[in-house]
Design an enzyme around this catalytic site. Structure first.
Site, PDB file in Angstrom:
ATOM      1  N   SER A   1     -66.301  -7.325 -41.162  1.00  0.00           N
ATOM      2  CA  SER A   1     -66.237  -8.655 -41.590  1.00  0.00           C
ATOM      3  C   SER A   1     -66.949  -9.131 -42.685  1.00  0.00           C
ATOM      4  CB  SER A   1     -66.345  -9.695 -40.283  1.00  0.00           C
ATOM      5  OG  SER A   1     -65.482  -9.351 -39.169  1.00  0.00           O
TER       6      SER A   1
ATOM      7  N   HIS B   1     -64.966 -15.125 -34.597  1.00  0.00           N
ATOM      8  CA  HIS B   1     -65.320 -13.881 -33.466  1.00  0.00           C
ATOM      9  C   HIS B   1     -66.070 -14.121 -32.215  1.00  0.00           C
ATOM     10  CE1 HIS B   1     -62.804 -11.281 -36.120  1.00  0.00           C
ATOM     11  NE2 HIS B   1     -63.577 -11.567 -37.091  1.00  0.00           N
TER      12      HIS B   1
END
Lengths: 480, 480, 480, 480
Positions: A332, A419
């Protein structure tokens, strides 16, 4: 109750010789039945004098909208009328649309009298055992004609898309025009039921999917830009997976989609994943699934969240297809790092001990090391050798940002927020993992893995709820 | 805040040796976070002492339900927990289910404090230009945990069907137990959005449809019982049409369906339409479409109406496929006639003039004619000759019932209520049209045609709104 | 009967210590049942000494093939064995494949004895009334094991594709190796039944078709190269049509496809049709459908023709969707023009009258005009002014080529042959219609329209059968 | 070449005033091009004088058929013409159809001259290395216009069904009219390629299949009659399986289908399997799959066999879905037992030893036991006690019939022939297993299990090829 005189007068001026066959005539008749408060509100609206629509058009638009919301009219007929407004709306200017939104937001609120009466009943019912009914009555009193109006738009062909696009255009104006809040909230409420998870279908998107759909992926991809058809083909190849949530009323595009690559170890850079020439991988013998991109497509669905569910469903689906998969992790971006470090570098520099400060200062050519010198040294991060104290400093700062960065009761970084909220933990920082201009600009090329440990999602979530960001030992040892 | 002591004590008694591994332990932890009001309500519930569930099970059930509705938990996880409760529920007794409903209805209401605060803000906002936001805040305060609870049930596999069946079982108890009203209203509200017309698909049902689907038609048919597979085949043959509305979450059965036959004139009896041996008809050269049966299948969707939309969509679809169709009419039962006439015959007999009274009296062998003699004479209606004054009397009474029968601001007859509400008009009475036992019992074999004149639906609807039932000249000339 | 000794000996050398568990053992057992003639043929084959496969592999391959064709074995089992050979074949070299083809072609012919006996019966049957049975017996005698062999390949997964690719590779070698003719003819015979028109489905290909399918169009397009995804999107847009014939066993790609544009007049150049930026057209109000590209995709299906049927079905389909369409025409290349003119220009120059010759000579700077000077002047055809005698000369030559060019009982030009065979006529020549390098090279940029006049297709076909090429008045007046 | 005069004369008589617009005119023109031999054959046909069609109609029909087969005409046009003949044919009498078959069979044979020339070339080519080409030429010479004719019928809508039904009607007449053999063989040849296993799709048929399809199962079921919808529902329930082979051109009905039940042991009677009220079974925990019915649906496909492939594919499919299945067996009728025993009982009685003969004679009340007394005693087989010598005798006879019954190089019993041909073995006889009238009539209620032992199918097949019927030890010990 009648339409305020001044409106009628202004219409009279515009249409001095209105005849029997006047197309407005029936609209007028309908308008005559407006409740007083609506008329008053409309008057107030018109007095503002900044309208893009002429009073006549504004009033006619109101009548059209009322015709759609009319409870005497069937849903099919309401939908047909809505179709007419949708066609008109398509040709309007942004300013005219704003006027239409204001009408929807301000003229279709709940009936004040009904609300008031229901409140009294509700208060009186407390403790009588009839609280349930009273609650219902009060909630019903709050069901505004606006709800019916919007539902009937949804019935029209392409009506759902119309509402999504309307809200998408409206959202940026919400901060500056509080009058639109009611419409926005009504839309969000309806969307959150219409786009309920129970209605969403998880579907794989592959190179065998329609070209028109794949073209949309190219358009909506928000993390790593898709540069070409060869690029997207690589991401949809037989050794990759891409999944999206689809809704029955929007069958041609996903609401959200996620891209997955398979590896033997947690990915430490985006380049090989986007390399169209890379050798094919066998997912069936891979140990790790890497989620390297997740993108929402419908701005109009803000506040209605699917990402969490998507990742969980995808993990289940992958697990079933490839039983050998053991690790699920992301690769990410850290979009907020540069902005945050610019403001907080000084405080972090202060946390260094003498030895660290000395070494860093030497590397920066600035003793003591300053924010400015640090940022200057980071201008070409990929050139920094592995042993550089500057590099080490940035890693520590990034770990601190991710593990300690906290604001408004939530993790600071937007991607981290997502997340971590799903129960993942911050696992590993990767130097030079995104050497693209965008990657360098956001985070000096740094990327992070969030690990989805299926057995600990709930535990991590609970930790987060108590204000602790779950991190790996590596990250723990890095941050200040 | 803690669980009331008395509950804890009673649990302690039931589980004196609860150990570490106790499966309830985590539930207890969750229960500990109940807001005070919930605990108090539960206490009240339990004190009623009539529960089918033991206090322990009741409490555990509450904890399970709270686990589902927990906002900290993802929708996917909520859905998974819901699945567990669905499986438990399937094995419970009706009384135990009622307890579960009470928990859902009473323990998941809106937060009284939030509501109170939002009300104050709402009141304060009036006239400030911030009414929109205040309205939103107040409505949000009313969004109960119950909504989230039910939405998460919907996410579970078969969850939508679970909710539909739950409400179907709950509805009959609503009158006698007001405590269930809140749950019922919440379900109706959700269903009215989930089963929005925008989500329904009109699908033709034919002899090529799945046998399992056709079997369901046989089960749900509510007007003219389907006697055999040969009977249903006749109704689905190539010279007939049957349409249903289908919802994406219930793909295997229609929510409502309608049966259509094609004729050259408005049908005057049901027998030829149900005759499996009748010669085939060519729809393409027919002038008239007869809707001879319409049945809802989901009792749980009470209050969410599709019939109106279904008929309109079907008319459009038929019009497109068979451009020669000019008339659309029903052949409908008159379910309330016998019950109504029993109570109102005397008044109608009084309306006869002397000559009429004399003739009828002679025919009945009772001068003056009495209610009793009339009903006796009607015991074998099919035997009455066309010229019989008794027959004429019944036709006049039926016309009166349909054209004048009015109650609670609506037409008295349930079927009339539906078709008139859609904009149809009462067109023609048909003697001996339904010679089945059911037809004779309901209305001495009489049936009625409602005509859907597409150009006048709105006009008829408006008439009805003003209290006038639209009827044909024939009916007009018949009634008193 | 036994395997020839020399084969056994050579195997013995290769496998001196063959043991019981030898994987060849069962193959040997099977080989032992070869009919003598087959063994002899194989021997002959092997003696040629030019094989790419070793004798051992060659022999094993034969045994494998015989195992597939074994009539004692079920079709399912035969298909399974075929799958094994297909996998082996995928890894072989071109030379090895040729050996496999030879085995298939030479070792699986009809049984000479049976054929001979059947012939005698057939001769004897003439005039006895039993000719039918005798014909059947004789034809059956010709059904070779090769047919069964190939059918069982077709049963294997991907078997049909295997056979298509095999023939596609084999075709170029057919001229130089007559031994392959039998295999080729057997394949063509089977394909002509398997790919019978009755099995083909006409399907529209659009931008909503799978990307993988559209990628294949890009690959197979044979007339105007597709340069990019933007190019193919333009050709599949909502104002275009593209249709293909699909076969149930090759669901992922068309056997042939055709591209259609809509215009108000017969198209006179390819550039606007391939212009991605051109304004959209409304097919529903267009008068003319232009077929501007038609491409076969399966070289292996040579001799099995669909183009004729495709165009007819497409014309029907377009006619139904767009009733206003009145003209159906192609815009076609003239691939053979340049080659033909090089050889025939002298003869055509002789046909000019004095005045024409003079004018042309002046324009060419060569009196009298020569082939060489003409070809030189044509090197930059797009620069020639409309009035240039050179331009006029080329148009006349092209008209002559298309209207009179005849060879082997057929039109000379390959594209002309196809469309004229379908019943179209030569309608109009278009100067500079294809300015691409390919267009200039083939025909100095000239293109031609073939007109499909639905009412005259049969008449034109009959004319052609009598040796007359149907042309328009324009073309008629142009040629020599 | 011209049409024989006598035909023209007879047409002239029938149509003395034929005018210009005569619809036959163009047919006549086409007929004028008939090759001599065809005309001669037709003349011969007509002279037989037994035709159901008038000479005029017969001739016109021939011309129509020739129009279809015309190689100058496109396949699409040929198909369109075929459609016309199909419609005409639908209205003809059986006798008229026979005439049409004769035309197809006799008038469209291969060209004798071409065949003759090709034969000479073939003979000449032997040993020259050009045998392949010569073989091809000869085979092509045998490709009759009949092939093209039939292929074009297949192109017409419903054309495949037309051909199937034509052959189904034709087959019973084949024995008595040899002239039809050529047409029949041509059809069988085409069907065997068109209905190639490669084109068949194995599909499950369940209660969710179309009612119209399930109705066809009821019609086609050939082993155990389906008595009602409840019966067929039981056979398609979730604890059963039914599979069929489907062809793309006949999507609405299977070519063949098989019914499967799941048990814990090899089924010993049909009654529980057909019991609609029997408790549900869990296939996933069953050890045995019982094939209790297999039925072909298309009589027109005689000679094209799928049963073998169907059973193998079904075994594979079941194996994949239910990995715990270990045994695959049938429960089958013995249709030929009674007929066979009537003729062979005497011989078998002779094989008894003295003791056996005595016991049986006592039981039959006939010493020595006679065929007649045995058959009389078997009139109520279900009443015989388990210990009855009569029962034992019948079992031994049945075992003998199945294990030794051999004729024309194949097992005598038709069902045995099928399963043994697939590689199954005779496993067990079951007394009273089919107590239906049909079961008693065929085999005194006896049924047999054939076992499909996947590892031994090939071995069993090989045994059979050598003339030995594979049987279990039980059967071995039973038979004489």
């Amino acid at each position: 109750m009648s339409t305020p005189d001044w409106i009628n007068r202004s219409i009279a001026k515009l249409l001095p010789n209105a005849k029997k066959g006047d197309p407005l005539a029936s609209s007028k008749a309908r308008a005559a039945s407006l409740p007083r408060s609506t008329g008053q509100r409309l008057e107030a609206t018109l007095r503002r004098g900044q309208e893009a629509l002429s009073p006549r058009v504004l009033r006619r638009t109101l009548v059209e909208l009322q015709g759609i919301a009319d409870p005497q009219v069937s849903e099919v007929e309401g939908g047909r009328r809505a179709m007419g407004v949708i066609q008109w709306y398509a040709r309007t200017t942004p300013e005219q649309r704003r006027d239409a939104w204001l009408l929807m937001s301000e003229q279709f609120g709940p009936d004040a009298k009904k609300v008031s009466a229901a409140r009294e009943q509700y208060d009186a019912a407390q403790g009588t055992g009839d609280e349930g009914s009273a609650e219902i009555r009060l909630r019903r009193a709050f069901v505004s004609p606006r709800t019916r109006l919007l539902k009937r738009f949804a019935v029209a062909p392409q009506g759902m898309r119309f509402l999504l696009e309307l809200r998408s255009e409206l959202l940026p104006q919400l901060k500056t025009d509080k009058r639109l809040v009611a419409l926005d909230a009504e839309l969000e409420g309806l969307f959150s039921t219409w786009f309920d998870l129970a209605f969403l279908e998880l579907r794989r998107i592959s190179w065998d999917s329609p070209a028109s759909l794949i073209e949309k992926l190219m358009h909506y991809e928000a993390v790593h830009d898709i540069r070409s058809w060869a690029d997207v083909k690589n991401r949809l190849d037989s050794d990759r997976r891409c999944y999206g949530f689809f809704h029955p009323n929007l069958p041609d595009e996903p609401l959200i989609f996620i891209e997955v690559a398979f590896t033997q170890a947690m990915a430490d850079g985006i380049t090989p994943l986007l390399d169209e020439g890379a050798a094919s991988v066998d997912p069936a013998s891979s140990s790790t699934a890497i989620f390297y991109s997740i993108s929402n497509t419908q701005r109009g669905l803000r506040g209605v969240s699917f990402g969490d569910s998507l990742i969980k469903r995808v993990v289940e689906t992958l697990h079933e297809e490839f039983p050998k998969l053991r690790h699920f992790a992301t690769l990410s971006p850290i979009p907020g790092l540069r902005g945050w470090l610019g403001k907080n570098a000084a405080g972090l520099l202060d946390k260094l001990d003498d030895k660290e400060r000395l070494e860093l200062g030497q590397a920066l050519g600035s003793t003591p090391p300053s924010t400015q010198s640090l940022l200057t040294a980071l201008e070409a991060p990929l050139a920094l050798p592995a042993s550089s104290p500057v590099r080490q400093m940035l890693l520590r700062c990034a770990a601190h940002y991710l593990a300690q960065g906290w604001g408004n009761g939530k993790p600071l970084d937007a991607v981290a927020r997502f997340h971590l909220g799903n129960g993942a933990r911050v696992e590993r920082l990767n130097w030079g993992a995104d050497p693209s201009a965008k990657g360098l600009k956001q985070s000096w090329g740094l990327m992070v893995n969030y690990l989805y440990d299926l057995k600990r999602l709930d535990k991590h979530r609970a930790l987060l709820a108590q204000g602790t960001i779950p991190v790996s030992g590596d990250i723990e040892s890095l941050h200040f």
